[in-house]
Design a protein around this motif. Structure first.
Motif, PDB file in Angstrom:
ATOM      1  N   UNK A   1       0.836  -1.209  -0.039  1.00 46.43           N
ATOM      2  CA  UNK A   1       0.006   0.095   0.000  1.00 46.43           C
ATOM      3  C   UNK A   1       0.915   1.066  -0.014  1.00 46.43           C
ATOM      4  N   UNK A   2       0.425   2.024  -0.780  1.00 48.58           N
ATOM      5  CA  UNK A   2       1.079   3.554  -0.814  1.00 48.58           C
ATOM      6  C   UNK A   2       2.113   3.758  -1.846  1.00 48.58           C
ATOM      7  N   UNK A   3       3.100   2.803  -2.438  1.00 53.18           N
ATOM      8  CA  UNK A   3       4.192   3.230  -3.364  1.00 53.18           C
ATOM      9  C   UNK A   3       3.563   2.768  -4.481  1.00 53.18           C
ATOM     10  N   UNK A   4       4.350   3.460  -5.685  1.00 54.08           N
ATOM     11  CA  UNK A   4       4.091   3.118  -6.983  1.00 54.08           C
ATOM     12  C   UNK A   4       4.845   1.877  -7.566  1.00 54.08           C
ATOM     13  N   UNK A   5       5.635   1.286  -6.708  1.00 52.62           N
ATOM     14  CA  UNK A   5       6.415   0.003  -6.929  1.00 52.62           C
ATOM     15  C   UNK A   5       5.997  -0.927  -5.975  1.00 52.62           C
ATOM     16  N   UNK A   6       6.185  -2.203  -6.383  1.00 51.09           N
ATOM     17  CA  UNK A   6       5.767  -3.385  -5.180  1.00 51.09           C
ATOM     18  C   UNK A   6       6.868  -4.386  -5.591  1.00 51.09           C
ATOM     19  N   UNK A   7       7.029  -5.150  -4.529  1.00 47.83           N
ATOM     20  CA  UNK A   7       7.661  -6.405  -4.663  1.00 47.83           C
ATOM     21  C   UNK A   7       6.732  -7.559  -4.660  1.00 47.83           C
ATOM     22  N   UNK A   8       6.830  -8.479  -5.756  1.00 52.49           N
ATOM     23  CA  UNK A   8       5.796  -9.564  -5.966  1.00 52.49           C
ATOM     24  C   UNK A   8       6.779 -10.979  -5.652  1.00 52.49           C
ATOM     25  N   UNK A   9       6.205 -11.806  -4.853  1.00 56.90           N
ATOM     26  CA  UNK A   9       6.653 -12.980  -4.998  1.00 56.90           C
ATOM     27  C   UNK A   9       5.752 -13.921  -5.943  1.00 56.90           C
ATOM     28  N   UNK A  10       6.627 -14.459  -6.839  1.00 55.33           N
ATOM     29  CA  UNK A  10       5.759 -15.391  -7.891  1.00 55.33           C
ATOM     30  C   UNK A  10       6.130 -16.685  -7.913  1.00 55.33           C
ATOM     31  N   UNK A  11       4.882 -17.356  -7.996  1.00 56.57           N
ATOM     32  CA  UNK A  11       4.877 -18.661  -7.933  1.00 56.57           C
ATOM     33  C   UNK A  11       4.117 -19.213  -9.592  1.00 56.57           C
ATOM     34  N   UNK A  12       4.891 -19.695 -10.321  1.00 62.79           N
ATOM     35  CA  UNK A  12       4.242 -19.937 -11.728  1.00 62.79           C
ATOM     36  C   UNK A  12       3.950 -18.640 -12.302  1.00 62.79           C
ATOM     37  N   UNK A  13       2.674 -18.605 -12.815  1.00 62.67           N
ATOM     38  CA  UNK A  13       2.401 -17.300 -13.427  1.00 62.67           C
ATOM     39  C   UNK A  13       0.974 -16.914 -12.562  1.00 62.67           C
ATOM     40  N   UNK A  14       1.253 -15.520 -12.339  1.00 63.62           N
ATOM     41  CA  UNK A  14       0.536 -14.844 -11.380  1.00 63.62           C
ATOM     42  C   UNK A  14       0.017 -13.477 -11.751  1.00 63.62           C
ATOM     43  N   UNK A  15      -1.337 -13.097 -11.429  1.00 67.75           N
ATOM     44  CA  UNK A  15      -1.916 -11.987 -12.121  1.00 67.75           C
ATOM     45  C   UNK A  15      -1.958 -10.980 -10.946  1.00 67.75           C
ATOM     46  N   UNK A  16      -1.450  -9.827 -11.036  1.00 66.65           N
ATOM     47  CA  UNK A  16      -1.267  -8.792 -10.280  1.00 66.65           C
ATOM     48  C   UNK A  16      -1.968  -7.532 -10.546  1.00 66.65           C
ATOM     49  N   UNK A  17      -2.777  -7.244  -9.367  1.00 69.80           N
ATOM     50  CA  UNK A  17      -3.817  -5.984  -9.544  1.00 69.80           C
ATOM     51  C   UNK A  17      -3.109  -4.557  -9.032  1.00 69.80           C
ATOM     52  N   UNK A  18      -3.472  -3.425  -9.857  1.00 68.38           N
ATOM     53  CA  UNK A  18      -3.067  -2.431  -9.046  1.00 68.38           C
ATOM     54  C   UNK A  18      -3.977  -1.155  -9.242  1.00 68.38           C
ATOM     55  N   UNK A  19      -4.014  -0.250  -8.213  1.00 68.54           N
ATOM     56  CA  UNK A  19      -5.254   0.598  -8.426  1.00 68.54           C
ATOM     57  C   UNK A  19      -4.640   1.842  -7.823  1.00 68.54           C
ATOM     58  N   UNK A  20      -4.670   3.086  -8.920  1.00 66.81           N
ATOM     59  CA  UNK A  20      -4.173   4.298  -8.487  1.00 66.81           C
ATOM     60  C   UNK A  20      -5.565   4.973  -7.975  1.00 66.81           C
ATOM     61  N   UNK A  21      -5.146   5.776  -6.903  1.00 62.93           N
ATOM     62  CA  UNK A  21      -6.176   6.694  -6.165  1.00 62.93           C
ATOM     63  C   UNK A  21      -5.756   8.093  -6.279  1.00 62.93           C
ATOM     64  N   UNK A  22      -6.581   8.976  -6.464  1.00 55.76           N
ATOM     65  CA  UNK A  22      -6.315  10.403  -6.628  1.00 55.76           C
ATOM     66  C   UNK A  22      -6.507  11.031  -5.390  1.00 55.76           C
TER      67      UNK A  22
END
Length: 883
Positions: free
Chosen positions: A589-610
């Motif tokens: 939460x908060x940063x425009x970057x994120x660290x993702x722990x991947x297992x196989x193929x994974x879908x990541x969702x991001x939401x930008x809030x103004x």
């Protein structure tokens, strides 16, 4: 000494005119006093007797002792009996079918005396022996007397106080297993505070000296058995008790006669003023039940026709059936319920005029002397009171309704004295016509009117007035494309007009739904149910900020389990990263970057809030293609050995290219295979690199430790020769990393330890193999010689004397020998009696028999030994004890 003589002479003189030395007809009594002024007090001794004992009369003269606070005698009064004061008291249970011997006489002995002020006050007492021998709860009742006393404290002397006087005498007879409730309260002329407590009955007088004047303190009676005490004078599960109002209750569960004591304490501003103690006896018997007349009626009736309902709650049973109930109303009216067997009935009676009346109920049986009655007083008045109200209201304001209430209550017979209004059972007003602002149009209004006769009437009305409930407070900002409800949950009792009209498909909806696409202002006009008499206009403004733009890294493939991703938005002030499209599983939460722990193929969702809490959402896929391999554990070898090193592909879908290498270790097979054969000469590290078809690769290594030294080994023994059957411990070099294996296991105990025990029966060689942590081996051996042995002397030996004198030397006689399998030794004295026996070489004789030392003498023994070679040895001999 003069005091003792005085009391003795007085007592002897009194005995001269006593009709009987003992007064076992007495069942209780108490002493009260009245202040006559001028330090003069009238003393009254109340005595009660069981008149069923013939020939037992009251004493013609009694003695009263007066003592100061230090228990010193002040005076002794002789008071004659006045027959005029003797009374036959009624027995409460007249219809229980008990013998005619139940009756009570009361005598009152009265005298006056002068009591000048004395620090601590006075104790006034009367004592008399003896009690009825049939009293159940007292030990030796026939030899135990009574002591009655009252205390006159300092405040009573200074204030000319009168003692409390009990209002009535308890019933002499109680019925077993039937509840008893008796009003044992007292009356105090001076209106002081009274406290009631149970007290131990007191002893007094002696069979040889029935009347006496002993000084306090007085002894309590001895309670009989563990079941009777001050807290349970009648025994059983429902003890006798008295409450703060003087109500005495109990349910006796045992038949018999019981002594009971209680006290009333009179309190004033300076503490205790006086104490009056009463003692009496209860006779508990098995009784027949009697009818009990009871009824219920509302003590205040306001019936408009002066009609009152009486509910018959009488009690009874079939032993003495009720013939009829008689009602008597003191307006001159009588009513008889002939042959009634239903006790739970109602009777209505109409009175001629409003007034206070008495109502009497009599429960009669066939026995004219066995009936019960009860009465109650009630007030009868007309009830012409009618509570009512009207109201007007104003609902043109948003959020509340204003009510003005008009009281329309009336009473043709009496004046209305008061009003009480309750709005929704909460807010209360005592005004005749209150004004009230309600935050709800639905409201319960209750009016209670009370007239001068104490009658009340209540009217309840449920009001349901339409109320404007506008919900026009729009959020400060509404995100573009959002459906927004105006006036959500608005009342349908009003007429709405929304503008501008082109924004509303139906401008007269109560709660229209609009699509927020730009900032704008809406207006609403509201009319109430009265049409043109009330109108409310109100604007509502919404603000729609610019839409949020969002860009992400897009779908990608990576060679790591952990990867950093990014997103960017010109309008965003915050970002949320999640593993699901509902954003229930937010992992950053908060940063425009994120660290993702991947297992196989994974879908990541991001939401930008103004800044207006509006948002945009994107998603992308990350495929992880990390090379996952597993190599064998580090190994240990002896120089010259070969071994295999293995690589395992943990992802079978990956096509791996493999390359093994080593700086100084020989590889005996193809270095591009998953398994290689090696034969290192020295410790060495083998490296492997593996790459998959996606360009991802990894490295790993295996270390092999090589040893060129045989493990050190040495075997030690204490002795290299023993007798058959003896044990010997072998000690090999100890190392926690060694494994041990001894051969010749049949006579060796512990063939996998470094220090086993051996017991050879013939010459034996024991071989040992040790292996260290590298698998290197060393060998060793030890040879044990077994000596020749004869099952007899000198290999077996018994001393012919010993000195059991406790000096620590030669105190115990033992049988000594090697290779002994079984032993039996018995020792006898000179008379042939066996005084010691053992079956163990470790158990010796200490020269005692039955725990006692034996004298110096010659004793005989018999010895039988079975040796390990199967031979038997027998011997008889003598042993001398020397001291």
């Amino acid at each position: 000494m003069r005091l003792i003589k005085y009391i003795l002479l007085t007592t002897i003189s009194l005995l001269l005119y006593l009709p009987n030395g003992e007064a076992n007809h007495l069942i209780g009594g108490e002493i009260t006093y009245r202040c006559l002024g001028g330090n003069n007090f009238e003393l009254s001794v109340h005595l009660y007797r069981d008149c069923g004992n013939p020939g037992q009369d009251f004493d013609p003269v009694i003695q009263i002792g007066i003592f100061d606070a230090n228990n010193n005698v002040v005076d002794t009064l002789e008071v004659p009996f006045d027959n005029v004061t003797e009374q036959m008291l009624p027995v409460q249970f007249s219809c229980v079918g008990v013998p005619s011997d139940i009756c009570i006489h009361r005598a009152v002995y009265t005298t006056t005396t002068n009591l000048p002020f004395s620090s601590g006050g006075y104790i006034i007492s009367h004592q008399r022996c003896c009690r009825d021998p049939g009293v159940t709860n007292i030990v030796d009742a026939s030899n135990t007397g009574f002591t009655f006393y009252t205390e006159i404290r300092e405040p009573a002397l200074l204030g000319c106080n009168n003692s409390a006087v009990f209002n009535s005498v308890p019933p002499y007879m109680l019925c077993v297993n039937q509840p008893m409730e008796f009003d044992h309260s007292a009356t105090d002329e001076d209106n002081n505070f009274l406290v009631y407590v149970l007290s131990d009955p007191l002893a007094g007088g002696y069979p040889s000296l029935p009347t006496t004047v002993d000084a306090p303190p007085y002894d309590s009676i001895n309670w009989a058995g563990p079941f009777y005490n001050i807290n349970n004078m009648l025994g059983g599960a429902n003890p006798l008790s008295i409450n703060s109002d003087g109500i005495l209750t109990a349910t006796p569960q045992t038949q018999g006669k019981f002594a009971v004591g209680l006290s009333v304490y009179e309190f004033g501003g300076n503490g205790i003023i006086s104490v009056v103690r009463r003692e009496f006896h209860f006779v508990v018997r098995d009784c027949q039940k009697v009818p009990v007349a009871k009824f219920e009626v509302d003590n205040q009736t306001c019936d408009p026709i002066l009609s009152v309902e009486f509910e018959n709650k009488s009690e009874g049973n079939g032993w003495i059936p009720v013939k009829d109930f008689k009602w008597e109303f003191d307006d001159g009216t009588f009513l008889i319920e002939n042959g009634s067997v239903d006790f739970d009935t109602t009777v209505n009676h109409t009175y001629p005029t409003p007034d206070d009346y008495n109502a009497l109920l009599i429960a009669e049986t066939e026995n004219p002397f066995c009936r019960d009655s009860t009465y109650k007083t009630l007030t009868v008045t007309y009830d012409s009171l009618s509570a009512d109200f009207d109201f007007t209201y104003d609902n043109c304001s948003s959020g509340f309704v204003s009510f003005q209430f008009e009281n329309t209550s009336n009473d043709d017979y009496s004046n209305i004295l008061g009003y009480e209004w309750l709005f929704n059972n909460d807010i209360t007003s005592f005004l005749e016509e209150p004004f009230y602002n309600s935050t709800t149009g639905e409201m319960e209004v209750r009016l209670i009117a009370v007239n001068g006769q104490g009658c009340a009437d209540t009217v309840v009305k449920n009001l349901d007035i339409p109320m404007i409930t506008l919900n026009l407070d729009a959020p400060e900002n509404i995100c573009e494309g959002t459906n927004f409800v105006l006036n959500e949950n608005g009342s349908t009792d009003f007429q709405y007009t929304w503008s501008p009209n082109d924004q509303f498909p139906n401008p007269n909806e109560v709660s229209p739904v609009i699509l927020a696409d730009s900032s704008q202002i809406f207006y609403v006009t509201i009319l109430n149910e009265l049409g043109d008499t009330c109108m409310l206009e109100q604007p509502v403004e919404i603000h729609v900020p610019p839409s949020v733009e969002l860009m992400t890294v897009g779908d990608t493939s990576v060679c790591a389990h952990e990867v950093d991703v990014w997103a960017t938005s010109p309008q965003a002030v915050n970002y949320e990263w999640a593993n699901d499209m509902e954003f229930d599983d937010i992992f950053q939460f908060g940063s425009y970057t994120a660290t993702v722990l991947v297992e196989g193929t994974q879908t990541v969702f991001v939401r930008a809030i103004d800044a207006y809490d509006c948002s945009a959402t994107e998603s992308f896929e990350i495929t992880e293609n990390v090379v996952n391999i597993l190599t064998g554990d580090d190994d240990q070898l002896c120089r010259g050995d070969t071994t295999q090193v293995m690589l395992t592909n943990l992802d079978p879908d990956h096509q791996l290219s493999i390359l093994w290498s080593s700086e100084n270790g020989e590889i005996l097979s193809d270095t591009t295979q998953s398994v290689i054969t090696v034969a290192p000469f020295d410790p060495v590290v083998y490296h492997v690199r593996a790459a998959n078809q996606y360009g991802c690769e990894t490295e790993d290594s295996v270390f092999i430790d090589v040893s060129a030294i045989a493990p050190p080994l040495e075997i030690n023994i204490q002795n290299d020769s023993i007798y058959p059957g003896d044990e010997l411990q072998l000690l090999a070099t100890y190392d926690p990393n060694y494994t041990y294996f001894w051969s010749e296991e049949s006579t060796l105990f512990g063939n996998t330890i470094h220090n086993p025990t051996v017991a050879p029966l013939e010459n034996t060689t024991y071989n040992l193999t040790v292996r260290d942590e590298y698998g290197c081996v060393n060998l060793g051996a030890v040879f044990i010689v077994v000596k020749d042995f004869s099952c007899g002397e000198p290999y077996l030996f018994v001393p012919d004397a010993f000195t059991p004198n406790g000096d620590g030397m030669n105190d115990v006689l033992y049988v000594r020998g090697n290779a002994v399998n079984e032993v039996q030794m018995m020792i006898y004295n000179k008379w042939g009696n066996k005084i010691f026996e053992t079956n163990s070489l470790d158990e010796g004789w200490d020269g005692t028999f039955a725990g006692k030392p034996l004298p110096p003498d010659v004793y005989s023994y018999y010895l039988h030994i079975k040796c390990f070679n199967g031979e038997d040895y027998f011997k008889r001999g003598d042993i001398t004890i020397i001291k």
